[in-house]
Scaffold this motif. Sequence first.
Motif, PDB file in Angstrom:
ATOM      1  N   LEU B  20       0.716  11.616  -7.471  1.00 40.79           N
ATOM      2  CA  LEU B  20       2.145  11.325  -7.287  1.00 40.79           C
ATOM      3  C   LEU B  20       2.439  10.895  -5.849  1.00 40.79           C
ATOM      4  O   LEU B  20       3.147   9.909  -5.609  1.00 40.79           O
ATOM      5  CB  LEU B  20       2.929  12.594  -7.631  1.00 40.79           C
ATOM      6  N   GLN B  24       3.953   7.185  -4.764  1.00 41.16           N
ATOM      7  CA  GLN B  24       5.242   7.046  -4.060  1.00 41.16           C
ATOM      8  C   GLN B  24       5.158   6.080  -2.884  1.00 41.16           C
ATOM      9  O   GLN B  24       6.177   5.618  -2.388  1.00 41.16           O
ATOM     10  CB  GLN B  24       5.725   8.413  -3.574  1.00 41.16           C
ATOM     11  N   LEU B  25       3.924   5.782  -2.455  1.00 43.70           N
ATOM     12  CA  LEU B  25       3.753   4.863  -1.319  1.00 43.70           C
ATOM     13  C   LEU B  25       3.745   3.394  -1.756  1.00 43.70           C
ATOM     14  O   LEU B  25       3.767   2.496  -0.934  1.00 43.70           O
ATOM     15  CB  LEU B  25       2.453   5.182  -0.568  1.00 43.70           C
ATOM     16  N   ILE B  26       3.716   3.157  -3.069  1.00 42.34           N
ATOM     17  CA  ILE B  26       3.663   1.769  -3.555  1.00 42.34           C
ATOM     18  C   ILE B  26       5.069   1.164  -3.518  1.00 42.34           C
ATOM     19  O   ILE B  26       5.967   1.633  -4.217  1.00 42.34           O
ATOM     20  CB  ILE B  26       3.082   1.724  -4.994  1.00 42.34           C
ATOM     21  N   PRO B  27       5.284   0.123  -2.716  1.00 45.07           N
ATOM     22  CA  PRO B  27       6.646  -0.421  -2.581  1.00 45.07           C
ATOM     23  C   PRO B  27       7.188  -1.013  -3.886  1.00 45.07           C
ATOM     24  O   PRO B  27       8.395  -1.021  -4.103  1.00 45.07           O
ATOM     25  CB  PRO B  27       6.506  -1.508  -1.518  1.00 45.07           C
ATOM     26  N   ALA B  29       6.874   0.169  -6.835  1.00 41.03           N
ATOM     27  CA  ALA B  29       7.199   1.199  -7.833  1.00 41.03           C
ATOM     28  C   ALA B  29       8.702   1.471  -7.792  1.00 41.03           C
ATOM     29  O   ALA B  29       9.257   1.759  -6.745  1.00 41.03           O
ATOM     30  CB  ALA B  29       6.439   2.479  -7.524  1.00 41.03           C
ATOM     31  N   LYS B  31      10.236   3.403 -10.406  1.00 36.18           N
ATOM     32  CA  LYS B  31      10.499   4.657 -11.120  1.00 36.18           C
ATOM     33  C   LYS B  31       9.159   5.340 -11.401  1.00 36.18           C
ATOM     34  O   LYS B  31       8.208   4.671 -11.821  1.00 36.18           O
ATOM     35  CB  LYS B  31      11.217   4.324 -12.425  1.00 36.18           C
ATOM     36  N   ILE B  32       9.121   6.639 -11.162  1.00 38.89           N
ATOM     37  CA  ILE B  32       7.922   7.408 -11.510  1.00 38.89           C
ATOM     38  C   ILE B  32       8.401   8.628 -12.294  1.00 38.89           C
ATOM     39  O   ILE B  32       9.286   9.344 -11.841  1.00 38.89           O
ATOM     40  CB  ILE B  32       7.148   7.886 -10.255  1.00 38.89           C
TER      41      ILE B  32
END
Lengths: 427, 80
Positions: B20, B24-27, B29, B31-32
Amino acid sequence: MSSRTERPVSKIAATTMFYVLALGAGVMRTLSVAADYVAIGIHETLYPGLGIDTFVFGFASQWISFATTFTAVAVLSIRRQHAGAKRPLGFSLDPDFGRLRILPRKPMMYIALSGFFAGISTSAYYYLIGSEGADTVLPFGQLVIIYLLIGDLMAEKDTPTIVEIQCIISILFGVLIVGVETEGPGFNLGTLAIVLIPMNLSSAMTTYYQKKVKKLEIEPGLAVDTLNLRLWSLLVLNTVFSITAIPMAAPSAWMTLADIANALWAPMVAGSLATMFSVVMYVRALARGSMAVVNSLSAISVVLGIPVAIISGLLFPPYLWVDWATLQWILKIFGVILVIVGIIALEASDVRTIMIIKVKPETGDLLPQLFAVKGVESVSALAGEHDYLLSVKSRSLAKTRKLIVRKLEEIQGVQTINTLVVLKEYR
Amino acid sequence: MTITVYLLMDIEIGKTEQVLEKLQLIPEATKIAVTTGIYDIILRLEVDNLDELYTITLKIHSIPGIKETTTAVVEKMLYS
Protein backbone atom coordinates in the motif's frame (compact mmCIF):
# COMPACT_ATOMS: atom_id res chain seq x y z
CA MET A 1 -5.01 23.44 -13.21
CA SER A 2 -4.27 19.94 -12.10
CA SER A 3 -6.38 17.17 -13.50
CA ARG A 4 -6.72 13.99 -11.47
CA THR A 5 -3.97 12.31 -13.51
CA GLU A 6 -1.49 14.88 -12.28
CA ARG A 7 -2.21 14.31 -8.59
CA PRO A 8 -1.06 11.45 -6.44
CA VAL A 9 -3.63 9.52 -4.44
CA SER A 10 -4.18 10.95 -0.96
CA LYS A 11 -2.18 9.58 1.97
CA ILE A 12 -5.28 9.88 4.15
CA ALA A 13 -8.05 7.25 3.96
CA ALA A 14 -11.15 8.53 2.10
CA THR A 15 -13.50 8.14 5.10
CA THR A 16 -11.05 9.96 7.38
CA MET A 17 -10.76 12.76 4.81
CA PHE A 18 -14.56 13.07 4.63
CA TYR A 19 -14.87 13.43 8.40
CA VAL A 20 -11.90 15.83 8.57
CA LEU A 21 -13.57 18.06 5.95
CA ALA A 22 -17.11 17.97 7.40
CA LEU A 23 -16.04 18.42 11.04
CA GLY A 24 -13.34 20.92 9.97
CA ALA A 25 -16.07 23.02 8.32
CA GLY A 26 -17.82 23.12 11.72
CA VAL A 27 -14.60 24.10 13.52
CA MET A 28 -13.98 26.93 11.03
CA ARG A 29 -17.60 28.10 11.39
CA THR A 30 -17.03 28.27 15.17
CA LEU A 31 -13.95 30.46 14.63
CA SER A 32 -16.03 32.73 12.42
CA VAL A 33 -18.67 32.98 15.18
CA ALA A 34 -15.85 33.74 17.65
CA ALA A 35 -14.76 36.63 15.39
CA ASP A 36 -18.37 37.92 15.43
CA TYR A 37 -18.38 37.82 19.25
CA VAL A 38 -15.12 39.80 19.29
CA ALA A 39 -16.59 42.35 16.82
CA ILE A 40 -19.73 42.82 18.96
CA GLY A 41 -17.59 43.00 22.13
CA ILE A 42 -15.35 45.70 20.61
CA HIS A 43 -18.39 47.67 19.42
CA GLU A 44 -20.01 47.50 22.86
CA THR A 45 -16.74 48.60 24.50
CA LEU A 46 -16.30 51.55 22.09
CA TYR A 47 -19.94 52.64 22.00
CA PRO A 48 -21.54 51.37 25.25
CA GLY A 49 -25.32 51.10 25.09
CA LEU A 50 -25.50 52.55 21.57
CA GLY A 51 -26.69 49.33 19.96
CA ILE A 52 -25.99 48.29 16.41
CA ASP A 53 -28.26 48.04 13.37
CA THR A 54 -27.89 44.43 12.29
CA PHE A 55 -28.42 45.22 8.59
CA VAL A 56 -25.68 47.88 8.60
CA PHE A 57 -23.40 45.53 10.54
CA GLY A 58 -24.20 42.74 8.05
CA PHE A 59 -23.60 45.04 5.06
CA ALA A 60 -20.13 46.03 6.33
CA SER A 61 -19.31 42.45 7.32
CA GLN A 62 -20.45 40.91 4.00
CA TRP A 63 -18.56 43.35 1.75
CA ILE A 64 -15.40 43.16 3.88
CA SER A 65 -15.79 39.39 3.54
CA PHE A 66 -15.92 39.69 -0.27
CA ALA A 67 -12.81 41.93 -0.39
CA THR A 68 -10.96 39.51 1.93
CA THR A 69 -11.99 36.44 -0.06
CA PHE A 70 -11.03 38.12 -3.37
CA THR A 71 -7.57 39.01 -2.00
CA ALA A 72 -7.10 35.55 -0.46
CA VAL A 73 -8.06 33.73 -3.68
CA ALA A 74 -5.72 36.04 -5.68
CA VAL A 75 -2.84 35.27 -3.29
CA LEU A 76 -3.66 31.54 -3.39
CA SER A 77 -3.35 31.71 -7.21
CA ILE A 78 0.42 32.36 -6.95
CA ARG A 79 2.23 29.36 -8.34
CA ARG A 80 5.23 27.69 -6.76
CA GLN A 81 7.30 24.57 -7.39
CA HIS A 82 5.98 21.62 -5.39
CA ALA A 83 6.98 17.95 -5.77
CA GLY A 84 8.32 18.53 -9.29
CA ALA A 85 5.26 20.42 -10.58
CA LYS A 86 4.24 24.09 -10.55
CA ARG A 87 1.13 24.39 -8.44
CA PRO A 88 -0.85 27.29 -6.97
CA LEU A 89 -0.72 27.86 -3.21
CA GLY A 90 -4.44 27.01 -3.09
CA PHE A 91 -3.73 23.44 -4.29
CA SER A 92 -3.41 22.19 -0.72
CA LEU A 93 -6.82 23.67 0.13
CA ASP A 94 -8.50 22.22 -2.94
CA PRO A 95 -6.62 20.13 -5.52
CA ASP A 96 -9.08 21.31 -8.21
CA PHE A 97 -8.00 24.94 -7.77
CA GLY A 98 -5.96 26.52 -10.57
CA ARG A 99 -6.31 30.29 -10.21
CA LEU A 100 -8.84 33.06 -9.64
CA ARG A 101 -11.03 32.87 -12.73
CA ILE A 102 -14.48 33.18 -14.21
CA LEU A 103 -15.79 29.62 -14.53
CA PRO A 104 -17.71 28.24 -17.54
CA ARG A 105 -21.40 29.10 -17.97
CA LYS A 106 -23.05 26.04 -16.41
CA PRO A 107 -21.10 26.03 -13.11
CA MET A 108 -21.48 29.83 -12.98
CA MET A 109 -25.26 29.41 -13.26
CA TYR A 110 -25.35 26.95 -10.33
CA ILE A 111 -22.99 29.21 -8.33
CA ALA A 112 -25.32 32.17 -8.96
CA LEU A 113 -28.30 30.10 -7.76
CA SER A 114 -26.45 28.98 -4.62
CA GLY A 115 -25.45 32.62 -3.98
CA PHE A 116 -29.02 33.82 -4.57
CA PHE A 117 -30.49 31.41 -2.01
CA ALA A 118 -27.64 32.13 0.41
CA GLY A 119 -28.52 35.83 0.02
CA ILE A 120 -32.15 35.19 1.02
CA SER A 121 -31.07 33.05 3.97
CA THR A 122 -28.52 35.70 5.09
CA SER A 123 -31.14 38.47 4.85
CA ALA A 124 -33.55 36.39 6.97
CA TYR A 125 -30.75 35.75 9.48
CA TYR A 126 -29.87 39.45 9.88
CA TYR A 127 -33.56 40.34 10.13
CA LEU A 128 -34.00 37.77 12.92
CA ILE A 129 -30.96 38.73 14.99
CA GLY A 130 -32.26 42.29 15.06
CA SER A 131 -35.71 41.16 16.23
CA GLU A 132 -37.03 40.17 19.63
CA GLY A 133 -36.45 36.61 20.83
CA ALA A 134 -33.94 35.66 18.12
CA ASP A 135 -31.88 33.58 20.59
CA THR A 136 -34.88 31.33 21.15
CA VAL A 137 -35.72 30.83 17.47
CA LEU A 138 -32.34 30.68 15.75
CA PRO A 139 -31.46 27.17 17.02
CA PHE A 140 -34.40 25.96 14.88
CA GLY A 141 -32.23 26.89 11.90
CA GLN A 142 -30.60 23.49 12.48
CA LEU A 143 -33.83 21.88 11.27
CA VAL A 144 -32.38 22.45 7.80
CA ILE A 145 -30.89 18.96 8.31
CA ILE A 146 -34.41 17.52 7.96
CA TYR A 147 -34.92 19.43 4.69
CA LEU A 148 -31.61 18.08 3.43
CA LEU A 149 -32.51 14.55 4.50
CA ILE A 150 -35.69 14.79 2.42
CA GLY A 151 -33.59 16.25 -0.43
CA ASP A 152 -31.16 13.32 -0.16
CA LEU A 153 -34.08 10.87 -0.24
CA MET A 154 -35.30 12.42 -3.48
CA ALA A 155 -32.02 13.21 -5.21
CA GLU A 156 -29.49 10.61 -4.10
CA LYS A 157 -29.33 7.13 -5.48
CA ASP A 158 -28.73 5.73 -1.99
CA THR A 159 -31.69 5.75 0.40
CA PRO A 160 -30.66 6.59 3.99
CA THR A 161 -30.93 3.62 6.32
CA ILE A 162 -32.49 3.51 9.78
CA VAL A 163 -29.00 3.73 11.34
CA GLU A 164 -28.23 6.84 9.30
CA ILE A 165 -31.54 8.47 10.15
CA GLN A 166 -31.06 7.62 13.85
CA CYS A 167 -27.63 9.25 13.85
CA ILE A 168 -28.90 12.36 12.03
CA ILE A 169 -31.84 12.69 14.44
CA SER A 170 -29.49 12.23 17.42
CA ILE A 171 -27.22 15.03 16.14
CA LEU A 172 -30.20 17.21 15.25
CA PHE A 173 -31.83 16.94 18.69
CA GLY A 174 -28.40 17.40 20.26
CA VAL A 175 -27.81 20.73 18.50
CA LEU A 176 -31.38 21.87 19.20
CA ILE A 177 -30.94 21.14 22.93
CA VAL A 178 -27.52 22.84 22.99
CA GLY A 179 -29.01 25.95 21.43
CA VAL A 180 -32.15 26.11 23.54
CA GLU A 181 -32.64 29.11 25.87
CA THR A 182 -34.53 28.44 29.10
CA GLU A 183 -35.00 32.13 29.81
CA GLY A 184 -35.84 35.00 27.53
CA PRO A 185 -38.64 36.96 26.00
CA GLY A 186 -40.06 33.97 24.14
CA PHE A 187 -40.96 34.12 20.49
CA ASN A 188 -43.94 34.38 18.24
CA LEU A 189 -44.93 31.97 15.51
CA GLY A 190 -44.23 34.57 12.81
CA THR A 191 -40.55 34.70 13.78
CA LEU A 192 -40.37 30.91 13.89
CA ALA A 193 -42.01 30.75 10.44
CA ILE A 194 -39.21 32.96 9.02
CA VAL A 195 -36.64 30.48 10.35
CA LEU A 196 -38.49 27.42 9.11
CA ILE A 197 -39.47 28.69 5.67
CA PRO A 198 -37.30 31.37 3.98
CA MET A 199 -34.18 30.82 6.08
CA ASN A 200 -34.04 27.02 6.20
CA LEU A 201 -35.44 26.43 2.73
CA SER A 202 -32.88 28.82 1.22
CA SER A 203 -30.06 27.20 3.21
CA ALA A 204 -31.13 23.78 1.91
CA MET A 205 -31.24 25.12 -1.68
CA THR A 206 -27.78 26.70 -1.22
CA THR A 207 -26.38 23.33 -0.10
CA TYR A 208 -28.15 21.56 -2.98
CA TYR A 209 -26.60 23.87 -5.62
CA GLN A 210 -23.19 23.80 -3.92
CA LYS A 211 -23.21 20.02 -4.15
CA LYS A 212 -24.44 20.13 -7.73
CA VAL A 213 -21.69 22.53 -8.81
CA LYS A 214 -18.94 20.55 -7.05
CA LYS A 215 -20.03 17.42 -8.90
CA LEU A 216 -19.61 19.17 -12.29
CA GLU A 217 -16.48 18.56 -14.30
CA ILE A 218 -15.22 21.57 -16.25
CA GLU A 219 -12.86 19.28 -18.15
CA PRO A 220 -12.22 15.53 -17.87
CA GLY A 221 -10.88 14.78 -14.41
CA LEU A 222 -11.17 18.38 -13.20
CA ALA A 223 -14.05 19.41 -10.94
CA VAL A 224 -15.10 22.98 -10.10
CA ASP A 225 -12.87 24.33 -7.31
CA THR A 226 -14.34 25.50 -4.03
CA LEU A 227 -12.32 28.74 -3.81
CA ASN A 228 -13.77 30.26 -7.00
CA LEU A 229 -17.14 28.81 -5.99
CA ARG A 230 -17.00 30.66 -2.66
CA LEU A 231 -15.83 33.92 -4.24
CA TRP A 232 -18.48 34.18 -6.98
CA SER A 233 -21.36 32.87 -4.87
CA LEU A 234 -20.41 35.45 -2.21
CA LEU A 235 -20.67 38.22 -4.82
CA VAL A 236 -24.23 37.13 -5.69
CA LEU A 237 -25.08 36.64 -2.00
CA ASN A 238 -23.88 40.17 -1.18
CA THR A 239 -25.84 41.68 -4.07
CA VAL A 240 -29.08 39.97 -2.96
CA PHE A 241 -28.43 40.86 0.69
CA SER A 242 -27.62 44.51 -0.16
CA ILE A 243 -30.87 44.88 -2.14
CA THR A 244 -32.74 43.67 0.96
CA ALA A 245 -30.64 45.54 3.54
CA ILE A 246 -30.73 49.03 2.01
CA PRO A 247 -34.49 49.59 2.50
CA MET A 248 -34.61 47.61 5.78
CA ALA A 249 -32.21 49.77 7.82
CA ALA A 250 -33.13 53.29 8.89
CA PRO A 251 -31.37 56.03 6.84
CA SER A 252 -29.75 57.38 10.03
CA ALA A 253 -28.29 53.93 10.77
CA TRP A 254 -26.30 54.04 7.49
CA MET A 255 -24.39 57.03 8.93
CA THR A 256 -22.68 54.56 11.30
CA LEU A 257 -21.44 52.33 8.45
CA ALA A 258 -18.00 53.96 8.20
CA ASP A 259 -17.53 53.85 12.00
CA ILE A 260 -18.48 50.16 12.12
CA ALA A 261 -16.15 49.28 9.22
CA ASN A 262 -13.26 51.29 10.75
CA ALA A 263 -13.63 49.87 14.23
CA LEU A 264 -14.40 46.27 13.37
CA TRP A 265 -12.51 45.50 10.15
CA ALA A 266 -9.90 43.29 11.88
CA PRO A 267 -12.32 40.76 13.46
CA MET A 268 -14.44 40.94 10.28
CA VAL A 269 -11.42 40.00 8.11
CA ALA A 270 -10.54 37.15 10.51
CA GLY A 271 -14.15 35.96 10.45
CA SER A 272 -14.24 36.14 6.64
CA LEU A 273 -11.14 33.96 6.32
CA ALA A 274 -12.59 31.42 8.76
CA THR A 275 -15.87 31.39 6.79
CA MET A 276 -13.96 30.95 3.51
CA PHE A 277 -12.10 27.90 4.90
CA SER A 278 -15.38 26.62 6.35
CA VAL A 279 -17.17 26.83 2.97
CA VAL A 280 -14.20 25.23 1.16
CA MET A 281 -14.19 22.26 3.56
CA TYR A 282 -18.00 22.01 3.61
CA VAL A 283 -18.36 21.91 -0.18
CA ARG A 284 -15.45 19.46 -0.55
CA ALA A 285 -17.20 17.23 2.00
CA LEU A 286 -20.47 17.58 0.03
CA ALA A 287 -18.71 16.10 -3.01
CA ARG A 288 -17.91 13.00 -0.93
CA GLY A 289 -21.06 12.42 1.12
CA SER A 290 -24.77 13.10 1.42
CA MET A 291 -26.04 16.60 2.25
CA ALA A 292 -27.75 15.67 5.53
CA VAL A 293 -24.68 13.82 6.85
CA VAL A 294 -22.30 16.70 5.98
CA ASN A 295 -24.62 19.23 7.60
CA SER A 296 -25.04 17.06 10.70
CA LEU A 297 -21.27 16.74 11.11
CA SER A 298 -20.59 20.44 10.55
CA ALA A 299 -23.26 21.20 13.19
CA ILE A 300 -20.47 20.40 15.67
CA SER A 301 -20.01 24.19 15.54
CA VAL A 302 -23.04 24.52 17.83
CA VAL A 303 -21.30 22.37 20.45
CA LEU A 304 -17.98 24.19 20.02
CA GLY A 305 -19.92 27.45 20.38
CA ILE A 306 -20.30 26.77 24.13
CA PRO A 307 -16.61 27.36 25.06
CA VAL A 308 -16.49 30.24 22.53
CA ALA A 309 -19.45 31.95 24.26
CA ILE A 310 -17.83 31.43 27.68
CA ILE A 311 -14.43 32.80 26.57
CA SER A 312 -16.09 35.81 24.87
CA GLY A 313 -18.02 36.46 28.10
CA LEU A 314 -14.73 36.50 30.02
CA LEU A 315 -13.10 38.83 27.47
CA PHE A 316 -15.95 41.31 27.26
CA PRO A 317 -17.82 41.40 30.57
CA PRO A 318 -20.58 42.42 31.14
CA TYR A 319 -21.82 42.62 27.49
CA LEU A 320 -21.29 38.98 26.54
CA TRP A 321 -21.29 37.45 30.03
CA VAL A 322 -22.70 33.90 30.09
CA ASP A 323 -25.00 33.33 33.05
CA TRP A 324 -26.69 30.02 32.42
CA ALA A 325 -28.88 28.37 35.03
CA THR A 326 -28.24 24.78 36.18
CA LEU A 327 -31.08 23.47 34.01
CA GLN A 328 -29.56 25.04 30.93
CA TRP A 329 -26.15 23.52 31.71
CA ILE A 330 -27.74 20.07 32.10
CA LEU A 331 -29.56 20.49 28.77
CA LYS A 332 -26.36 21.59 27.05
CA ILE A 333 -24.43 18.57 28.39
CA PHE A 334 -27.20 16.22 27.17
CA GLY A 335 -27.13 17.95 23.80
CA VAL A 336 -23.35 17.57 23.48
CA ILE A 337 -23.61 13.84 24.35
CA LEU A 338 -26.31 13.31 21.70
CA VAL A 339 -24.20 15.07 19.03
CA ILE A 340 -21.06 13.09 19.84
CA VAL A 341 -22.90 9.74 19.99
CA GLY A 342 -24.54 10.52 16.62
CA ILE A 343 -21.23 11.41 14.96
CA ILE A 344 -19.40 8.33 16.26
CA ALA A 345 -22.24 5.98 15.31
CA LEU A 346 -22.43 7.50 11.83
CA GLU A 347 -18.72 7.10 11.31
CA ALA A 348 -18.87 3.45 12.36
CA SER A 349 -21.69 2.54 9.98
CA ASP A 350 -20.25 3.36 6.56
CA VAL A 351 -19.91 0.29 4.29
CA ARG A 352 -18.39 0.38 0.84
CA THR A 353 -18.17 -2.57 -1.47
CA ILE A 354 -16.75 -3.30 -4.89
CA MET A 355 -18.64 -5.83 -6.99
CA ILE A 356 -17.10 -7.65 -9.91
CA ILE A 357 -19.60 -9.06 -12.35
CA LYS A 358 -19.30 -11.62 -15.13
CA VAL A 359 -22.09 -11.94 -17.68
CA LYS A 360 -23.34 -14.85 -19.77
CA PRO A 361 -22.23 -15.07 -23.41
CA GLU A 362 -24.27 -13.05 -25.92
CA THR A 363 -25.53 -10.62 -23.26
CA GLY A 364 -26.02 -7.06 -24.44
CA ASP A 365 -24.97 -3.85 -22.70
CA LEU A 366 -25.96 -4.01 -18.99
CA LEU A 367 -24.31 -0.72 -18.02
CA PRO A 368 -27.54 1.37 -17.69
CA GLN A 369 -29.40 -1.40 -15.80
CA LEU A 370 -26.54 -1.90 -13.34
CA PHE A 371 -26.20 1.84 -12.78
CA ALA A 372 -29.94 2.17 -12.12
CA VAL A 373 -29.70 0.02 -8.95
CA LYS A 374 -29.89 2.21 -5.81
CA GLY A 375 -26.60 2.41 -3.94
CA VAL A 376 -24.46 1.91 -7.06
CA GLU A 377 -22.17 4.94 -7.25
CA SER A 378 -20.28 3.99 -10.40
CA VAL A 379 -20.19 1.21 -12.98
CA SER A 380 -17.28 0.48 -15.30
CA ALA A 381 -17.53 -1.80 -18.31
CA LEU A 382 -14.23 -3.69 -18.47
CA ALA A 383 -12.12 -5.30 -21.18
CA GLY A 384 -10.62 -8.64 -20.12
CA GLU A 385 -11.45 -11.42 -17.69
CA HIS A 386 -14.23 -9.51 -15.86
CA ASP A 387 -17.13 -7.64 -17.47
CA TYR A 388 -18.22 -4.95 -14.98
CA LEU A 389 -16.85 -3.36 -11.83
CA LEU A 390 -19.31 -1.60 -9.52
CA SER A 391 -18.56 0.77 -6.67
CA VAL A 392 -21.34 0.50 -4.09
CA LYS A 393 -22.11 2.53 -0.97
CA SER A 394 -24.49 1.49 1.77
CA ARG A 395 -24.89 1.79 5.52
CA SER A 396 -24.82 -1.93 6.37
CA LEU A 397 -23.75 -5.23 4.89
CA ALA A 398 -27.29 -6.51 5.37
CA LYS A 399 -28.55 -3.67 3.18
CA THR A 400 -25.89 -4.43 0.57
CA ARG A 401 -27.06 -8.03 0.48
CA LYS A 402 -30.81 -7.40 0.68
CA LEU A 403 -31.23 -4.35 -1.51
CA ILE A 404 -28.29 -4.30 -3.87
CA VAL A 405 -26.98 -7.82 -4.55
CA ARG A 406 -30.52 -9.21 -4.95
CA LYS A 407 -31.40 -6.48 -7.43
CA LEU A 408 -28.24 -7.19 -9.41
CA GLU A 409 -28.94 -10.94 -9.43
CA GLU A 410 -32.35 -10.26 -10.96
CA ILE A 411 -30.80 -8.58 -14.01
CA GLN A 412 -31.00 -10.89 -17.02
CA GLY A 413 -27.55 -11.99 -18.21
CA VAL A 414 -25.63 -11.65 -14.93
CA GLN A 415 -23.68 -14.87 -14.39
CA THR A 416 -21.55 -14.28 -11.27
CA ILE A 417 -21.15 -11.50 -8.71
CA ASN A 418 -18.08 -11.25 -6.52
CA THR A 419 -18.56 -8.93 -3.55
CA LEU A 420 -15.42 -7.34 -2.11
CA VAL A 421 -15.91 -5.34 1.08
CA VAL A 422 -13.65 -2.27 1.19
CA LEU A 423 -11.66 -2.20 4.42
CA LYS A 424 -9.76 1.01 3.66
CA GLU A 425 -9.90 3.38 0.74
CA TYR A 426 -7.60 6.15 -0.51
CA ARG A 427 -8.72 8.71 -3.10
CA MET B 1 -7.65 11.06 -23.92
CA THR B 2 -7.36 9.60 -20.45
CA ILE B 3 -7.62 5.83 -20.08
CA THR B 4 -8.96 4.48 -16.77
CA VAL B 5 -7.64 1.11 -15.68
CA TYR B 6 -8.33 -1.13 -12.69
CA LEU B 7 -5.54 -3.32 -11.37
CA LEU B 8 -6.90 -6.16 -9.26
CA MET B 9 -4.20 -7.54 -6.98
CA ASP B 10 -3.53 -10.63 -4.95
CA ILE B 11 -1.13 -9.86 -2.09
CA GLU B 12 1.10 -12.12 0.01
CA ILE B 13 -0.12 -12.56 3.60
CA GLY B 14 1.22 -9.80 5.89
CA LYS B 15 2.50 -7.62 3.02
CA THR B 16 -0.60 -5.44 2.44
CA GLU B 17 0.60 -2.31 4.31
CA GLN B 18 4.04 -2.53 2.67
CA VAL B 19 2.50 -2.77 -0.82
CA LEU B 20 0.00 0.00 0.00
CA GLU B 21 2.80 2.41 0.92
CA LYS B 22 4.51 1.82 -2.46
CA LEU B 23 1.25 2.15 -4.41
CA GLN B 24 0.50 5.51 -2.77
CA LEU B 25 3.66 6.87 -4.40
CA ILE B 26 2.34 6.26 -7.93
CA PRO B 27 1.15 9.63 -9.29
CA GLU B 28 -1.27 8.01 -11.77
CA ALA B 29 -3.14 6.16 -8.98
CA THR B 30 -6.47 7.88 -8.34
CA LYS B 31 -8.04 5.36 -5.97
CA ILE B 32 -6.74 2.49 -3.86
CA ALA B 33 -9.08 0.14 -2.01
CA VAL B 34 -7.99 -2.59 0.41
CA THR B 35 -10.66 -5.28 0.18
CA THR B 36 -11.81 -8.65 1.44
CA GLY B 37 -12.67 -11.36 -1.09
CA ILE B 38 -11.07 -12.65 -4.26
CA TYR B 39 -8.68 -9.69 -4.49
CA ASP B 40 -6.78 -7.92 -1.72
CA ILE B 41 -6.14 -4.52 -3.29
CA ILE B 42 -7.92 -2.77 -6.14
CA LEU B 43 -6.05 0.11 -7.71
CA ARG B 44 -7.52 2.63 -10.15
CA LEU B 45 -5.11 4.29 -12.55
CA GLU B 46 -5.59 7.12 -15.01
CA VAL B 47 -3.09 7.09 -17.84
CA ASP B 48 -2.70 8.96 -21.13
CA ASN B 49 -1.94 5.93 -23.31
CA LEU B 50 -1.25 2.20 -23.26
CA ASP B 51 2.53 2.79 -23.33
CA GLU B 52 2.25 4.64 -20.04
CA LEU B 53 0.10 1.80 -18.65
CA TYR B 54 2.77 -0.71 -19.70
CA THR B 55 5.49 1.27 -17.87
CA ILE B 56 3.40 1.62 -14.70
CA THR B 57 2.41 -2.05 -14.74
CA LEU B 58 6.08 -3.02 -14.92
CA LYS B 59 6.81 -0.70 -12.00
CA ILE B 60 3.96 -2.25 -9.97
CA HIS B 61 5.14 -5.79 -10.77
CA SER B 62 8.49 -4.95 -9.19
CA ILE B 63 6.87 -4.15 -5.81
CA PRO B 64 7.69 -6.99 -3.39
CA GLY B 65 4.61 -8.65 -1.87
CA ILE B 66 2.34 -8.63 -4.96
CA LYS B 67 1.50 -12.23 -5.92
CA GLU B 68 -0.64 -11.65 -8.98
CA THR B 69 -2.32 -8.79 -10.85
CA THR B 70 -5.25 -8.66 -13.29
CA THR B 71 -5.47 -5.59 -15.48
CA ALA B 72 -8.92 -4.39 -16.55
CA VAL B 73 -9.16 -1.45 -18.94
CA VAL B 74 -12.37 0.56 -18.57
CA GLU B 75 -14.31 0.80 -21.84
CA LYS B 76 -17.13 2.96 -20.49
CA MET B 77 -17.98 4.36 -17.08
CA LEU B 78 -21.15 5.75 -15.51
CA TYR B 79 -20.98 7.53 -12.16
CA SER B 80 -23.19 9.67 -9.93
